[in-house]
Design a protein around this motif. Sequence first.
Motif, PDB file in Angstrom:
ATOM      1  N   ARG A  85      12.836  -6.313   4.183  1.00 50.12           N
ATOM      2  CA  ARG A  85      11.788  -5.512   4.820  1.00 50.12           C
ATOM      3  C   ARG A  85      11.596  -4.191   4.089  1.00 50.12           C
ATOM      4  NH1 ARG A  85      13.320  -4.169  10.614  1.00 50.12           N
ATOM      5  NH2 ARG A  85      13.484  -6.445  10.647  1.00 50.12           N
ATOM      6  N   ALA A  86      12.693  -3.575   3.667  1.00 50.53           N
ATOM      7  CA  ALA A  86      12.576  -2.309   2.935  1.00 50.53           C
ATOM      8  C   ALA A  86      11.840  -2.517   1.617  1.00 50.53           C
ATOM      9  CB  ALA A  86      13.958  -1.712   2.686  1.00 50.53           C
ATOM     10  N   ALA A  87      12.159  -3.597   0.905  1.00 51.48           N
ATOM     11  CA  ALA A  87      11.490  -3.872  -0.364  1.00 51.48           C
ATOM     12  C   ALA A  87      10.008  -4.178  -0.152  1.00 51.48           C
ATOM     13  CB  ALA A  87      12.174  -5.045  -1.072  1.00 51.48           C
ATOM     14  N   THR A  88       9.698  -4.980   0.873  1.00 52.51           N
ATOM     15  CA  THR A  88       8.304  -5.305   1.166  1.00 52.51           C
ATOM     16  C   THR A  88       7.526  -4.059   1.563  1.00 52.51           C
ATOM     17  OG1 THR A  88       8.937  -7.526   1.884  1.00 52.51           O
ATOM     18  CG2 THR A  88       6.787  -6.724   2.590  1.00 52.51           C
ATOM     19  N   ASP A  89       8.117  -3.224   2.434  1.00 49.78           N
ATOM     20  CA  ASP A  89       7.441  -2.003   2.863  1.00 49.78           C
ATOM     21  C   ASP A  89       7.168  -1.076   1.681  1.00 49.78           C
ATOM     22  OD1 ASP A  89       7.489  -2.910   5.447  1.00 49.78           O
ATOM     23  OD2 ASP A  89       9.154  -1.637   6.104  1.00 49.78           O
ATOM     24  N   GLU A  90       8.127  -1.000   0.740  1.00 52.24           N
ATOM     25  CA  GLU A  90       7.931  -0.129  -0.419  1.00 52.24           C
ATOM     26  C   GLU A  90       6.764  -0.615  -1.275  1.00 52.24           C
ATOM     27  OE1 GLU A  90      10.294   1.626  -4.343  1.00 52.24           O
ATOM     28  OE2 GLU A  90      11.403   0.511  -2.809  1.00 52.24           O
ATOM     29  N   LEU A  91       6.698  -1.923  -1.545  1.00 53.36           N
ATOM     30  CA  LEU A  91       5.601  -2.442  -2.355  1.00 53.36           C
ATOM     31  C   LEU A  91       4.262  -2.302  -1.640  1.00 53.36           C
ATOM     32  CD1 LEU A  91       6.813  -5.685  -4.161  1.00 53.36           C
ATOM     33  CD2 LEU A  91       6.627  -3.365  -5.029  1.00 53.36           C
ATOM     34  N   ASN A  92       4.244  -2.588  -0.333  1.00 54.22           N
ATOM     35  CA  ASN A  92       2.996  -2.441   0.424  1.00 54.22           C
ATOM     36  C   ASN A  92       2.507  -0.999   0.403  1.00 54.22           C
ATOM     37  OD1 ASN A  92       2.916  -5.143   1.073  1.00 54.22           O
ATOM     38  ND2 ASN A  92       3.741  -4.889   3.138  1.00 54.22           N
ATOM     39  N   ALA A  93       3.419  -0.069   0.617  1.00 55.04           N
ATOM     40  CA  ALA A  93       3.035   1.344   0.633  1.00 55.04           C
ATOM     41  C   ALA A  93       2.516   1.791  -0.730  1.00 55.04           C
ATOM     42  CB  ALA A  93       4.226   2.203   1.060  1.00 55.04           C
ATOM     43  N   LEU A  94       3.179   1.345  -1.799  1.00 53.19           N
ATOM     44  CA  LEU A  94       2.731   1.698  -3.138  1.00 53.19           C
ATOM     45  C   LEU A  94       1.322   1.172  -3.385  1.00 53.19           C
ATOM     46  CD1 LEU A  94       3.298   2.670  -6.084  1.00 53.19           C
ATOM     47  CD2 LEU A  94       4.149   0.345  -6.525  1.00 53.19           C
ATOM     48  N   CYS A  95       1.095  -0.110  -3.094  1.00 54.57           N
ATOM     49  CA  CYS A  95      -0.225  -0.689  -3.325  1.00 54.57           C
ATOM     50  C   CYS A  95      -1.289  -0.029  -2.452  1.00 54.57           C
ATOM     51  CB  CYS A  95      -0.197  -2.193  -3.076  1.00 54.57           C
ATOM     52  SG  CYS A  95       0.702  -3.122  -4.338  1.00 54.57           S
ATOM     53  N   ASP A  96      -0.975   0.222  -1.187  1.00 53.02           N
ATOM     54  CA  ASP A  96      -1.939   0.865  -0.296  1.00 53.02           C
ATOM     55  C   ASP A  96      -2.331   2.243  -0.814  1.00 53.02           C
ATOM     56  OD1 ASP A  96      -2.009  -1.292   1.393  1.00 53.02           O
ATOM     57  OD2 ASP A  96      -0.614  -0.456   2.867  1.00 53.02           O
ATOM     58  N   ARG A  97      -1.365   2.992  -1.323  1.00 50.80           N
ATOM     59  CA  ARG A  97      -1.667   4.338  -1.829  1.00 50.80           C
ATOM     60  C   ARG A  97      -2.525   4.266  -3.083  1.00 50.80           C
ATOM     61  NH1 ARG A  97       0.701   7.224  -5.511  1.00 50.80           N
ATOM     62  NH2 ARG A  97       2.664   6.061  -5.501  1.00 50.80           N
ATOM     63  N   ILE A  98      -2.188   3.338  -3.976  1.00 51.16           N
ATOM     64  CA  ILE A  98      -2.974   3.218  -5.201  1.00 51.16           C
ATOM     65  C   ILE A  98      -4.398   2.767  -4.886  1.00 51.16           C
ATOM     66  CG2 ILE A  98      -3.197   1.937  -7.366  1.00 51.16           C
ATOM     67  CD1 ILE A  98      -0.152   1.866  -7.518  1.00 51.16           C
TER      68      ILE A  98
ATOM     69  N   GLU B 102      -3.260  -7.526  -0.747  1.00 56.73           N
ATOM     70  CA  GLU B 102      -2.664  -8.851  -0.802  1.00 56.73           C
ATOM     71  C   GLU B 102      -2.990  -9.554  -2.118  1.00 56.73           C
ATOM     72  OE1 GLU B 102      -2.519  -9.775   4.017  1.00 56.73           O
ATOM     73  OE2 GLU B 102      -4.166 -10.561   2.797  1.00 56.73           O
ATOM     74  N   GLN B 103      -4.213  -9.390  -2.621  1.00 55.61           N
ATOM     75  CA  GLN B 103      -4.539  -9.967  -3.924  1.00 55.61           C
ATOM     76  C   GLN B 103      -3.717  -9.303  -5.025  1.00 55.61           C
ATOM     77  OE1 GLN B 103      -6.180 -12.631  -3.953  1.00 55.61           O
ATOM     78  NE2 GLN B 103      -7.130 -12.517  -1.935  1.00 55.61           N
ATOM     79  N   VAL B 104      -3.570  -7.981  -4.960  1.00 58.32           N
ATOM     80  CA  VAL B 104      -2.799  -7.255  -5.974  1.00 58.32           C
ATOM     81  C   VAL B 104      -1.355  -7.741  -5.993  1.00 58.32           C
ATOM     82  CG1 VAL B 104      -1.796  -4.994  -6.529  1.00 58.32           C
ATOM     83  CG2 VAL B 104      -4.251  -5.209  -6.076  1.00 58.32           C
ATOM     84  N   LEU B 105      -0.745  -7.902  -4.827  1.00 53.65           N
ATOM     85  CA  LEU B 105       0.645  -8.341  -4.771  1.00 53.65           C
ATOM     86  C   LEU B 105       0.809  -9.743  -5.357  1.00 53.65           C
ATOM     87  CD1 LEU B 105       1.755  -7.034  -1.250  1.00 53.65           C
ATOM     88  CD2 LEU B 105       2.582  -6.255  -3.476  1.00 53.65           C
ATOM     89  N   ILE B 106      -0.129 -10.647  -5.073  1.00 51.20           N
ATOM     90  CA  ILE B 106      -0.057 -11.993  -5.631  1.00 51.20           C
ATOM     91  C   ILE B 106      -0.252 -11.952  -7.139  1.00 51.20           C
ATOM     92  CG2 ILE B 106      -1.237 -14.211  -5.746  1.00 51.20           C
ATOM     93  CD1 ILE B 106       0.627 -13.909  -3.345  1.00 51.20           C
ATOM     94  N   PHE B 107      -1.195 -11.114  -7.613  1.00 55.16           N
ATOM     95  CA  PHE B 107      -1.384 -11.010  -9.062  1.00 55.16           C
ATOM     96  C   PHE B 107      -0.126 -10.477  -9.732  1.00 55.16           C
ATOM     97  CE2 PHE B 107      -6.211 -10.233  -8.400  1.00 55.16           C
ATOM     98  CZ  PHE B 107      -6.400 -11.583  -8.158  1.00 55.16           C
ATOM     99  N   LEU B 108       0.521  -9.515  -9.102  1.00 59.31           N
ATOM    100  CA  LEU B 108       1.752  -8.957  -9.674  1.00 59.31           C
ATOM    101  C   LEU B 108       2.851 -10.009  -9.720  1.00 59.31           C
ATOM    102  CD1 LEU B 108       1.832  -5.439  -7.978  1.00 59.31           C
ATOM    103  CD2 LEU B 108       1.508  -5.905 -10.412  1.00 59.31           C
ATOM    104  N   LEU B 109       2.980 -10.777  -8.634  1.00 63.57           N
ATOM    105  CA  LEU B 109       4.009 -11.816  -8.586  1.00 63.57           C
ATOM    106  C   LEU B 109       3.714 -12.919  -9.594  1.00 63.57           C
ATOM    107  CD1 LEU B 109       6.394 -13.399  -7.186  1.00 63.57           C
ATOM    108  CD2 LEU B 109       4.637 -14.360  -5.675  1.00 63.57           C
ATOM    109  N   ALA B 110       2.512 -13.529  -9.466  1.00 66.65           N
ATOM    110  CA  ALA B 110       2.183 -14.683 -10.299  1.00 66.65           C
ATOM    111  C   ALA B 110       1.850 -14.278 -11.727  1.00 66.65           C
ATOM    112  CB  ALA B 110       1.002 -15.442  -9.680  1.00 66.65           C
ATOM    113  N   GLY B 111       1.370 -13.046 -11.899  1.00 63.73           N
ATOM    114  CA  GLY B 111       0.876 -12.643 -13.200  1.00 63.73           C
ATOM    115  C   GLY B 111       1.927 -12.108 -14.140  1.00 63.73           C
ATOM    116  N   HIS B 112       3.120 -11.785 -13.633  1.00 66.13           N
ATOM    117  CA  HIS B 112       4.120 -11.315 -14.588  1.00 66.13           C
ATOM    118  C   HIS B 112       5.308 -12.280 -14.705  1.00 66.13           C
ATOM    119  CE1 HIS B 112       7.014  -9.572 -11.603  1.00 66.13           C
ATOM    120  NE2 HIS B 112       7.844  -9.561 -12.620  1.00 66.13           N
ATOM    121  N   GLU B 113       5.771 -12.863 -13.607  1.00 67.17           N
ATOM    122  CA  GLU B 113       6.944 -13.740 -13.701  1.00 67.17           C
ATOM    123  C   GLU B 113       6.644 -15.010 -14.491  1.00 67.17           C
ATOM    124  OE1 GLU B 113       8.781 -14.543  -9.997  1.00 67.17           O
ATOM    125  OE2 GLU B 113       9.451 -12.484  -9.684  1.00 67.17           O
TER     126      GLU B 113
END
Length: 475
Positions: free
Chosen positions: A217-230, A275-286
């Motif tokens: 939850r801490a990791a998810t909240d951090e990524l969500n907050a970062l993306c929301d701010r950007i 949500e699109q950004v997070l999927i692109f980050l996951l699928a687009g780099h790994e």
Amino acid sequence: MSLIDSQPQPGSAPRTEIPGPAGLPVLGSMLDLRRDSLSTFLNAQRAHGDVVRLEAGPPGLRSVFHAVFAPEGVQQILASQAANFRKDHPLYEEVRQSFGNGLLTSQDADYLRQRRLVQPLFTKRRVDGYAAAVTTEADAVVDRWRTTPTGTVDLVPEMNRLALRTVTRILFGLDTEEAVEAIHRCSPVINAYVVQRGYVPVKVPRGWPTPGNLRARAATDELNALCDRIVADRRAASGAADGTNDEGRGDDLLSLLIAAGNDEDGSLDATEVREQVLIFLLAGHETTATSLAFTLHLLARHPEEQTKVREEIDRVLGDRVPTAADLDRLPYLTQALKESMRLYPAAPVVSRRAVAATEIGGYRIPAGADVVVSPWVTHRDPALWEDPERFDPRRFAPEREAERHRYAWFPFGGGPRACIGQHFSMLESVLALATLLRAHELDAVDQEVSVAAGITLQATGPARVRLRPRERAGE
């Protein structure tokens, strides 16, 4: 009776008793799947054929799923009968809860709307415009490798960071370091959590304050907050809170996502953009990192193939920076990349759930059944690939590709849910490989790399190479 003789014959009624490994009396194949799911699938295909039933877990909590390995069956599931095989598998639900309902996990009207809105961002012309971002990041790796104290690097973390920096540059623009560090720190925590929950029969509720839940939850909240701010900052900077004003819009993918819209589908709101950004980050780099690391490592293990690739790169590029136009001018490098993706597909197992009962390969798959296809297994089938464990880029010469079934090789999936970013992945991989191989010769330190199936294929051991810098033109 031979394995061939035991298969259903064309025209016969479909069988309901599907063969598969017996496993342990109580746990079935659960321990084998947890220990090494890729070998378990491979052994099941070799022993029982192209449609296999596997059971895992104790009675009353047992998971049952069907694995389909032949290209014809894969085509049914991913393409010709794709509507009957949905992303309702528990693993996709875990991905959905952690990363949101983006293109990877959405379905039905949600998916069609998102695809229509996002597709224009992945046209060939648009993707080709990202070539400079790829070569900028690859050049930075070249410069850093020239000053490596030991002369040895592990390709797994190196390519992970290269692919991550590239996709964040393309998504967010020049200022990527904060995002890179956050994703590098949080993504492995979330991935491990999703995979662990996706394959256990009984799940602890996400809301319970267990150590695993709290870390995820801490990791998810951090990524969500970062993306929301950007996203919020980019909307404010463009003066287009509704995504309809072109003034100040950048060329990065995030700006284009914010601005995407049409009369039928409207536009993406802030949550949908995140949500699109997070999927692109996951699928687009790994996925790209996997292809880069294993292509370089395989070439390091096969110096004669590395020489052929490098001679092509030198002949085509000389001392100039590669561009998108060079993608078609580097055929042997592309063949080496495709062969690497055959042996080490970034998505080694793909899951679906059958809506209605279906016949596949002479067997009846029941309604509601969990079904998997596996590039890892199909790409190693001796009936499709001669000496399948051997690295041979010549398999992907155009005339040999034309002879094979479309779904003998499917690292990007297929059908209506085929990866939207496959041209971008190929462009990024070819240009990055050309940049790195022109500057360095690689000698393998580790001859084999252990792997495991997560959301994507994960290297569980090092892939170290010794670097031998080549002289730059004019030096």
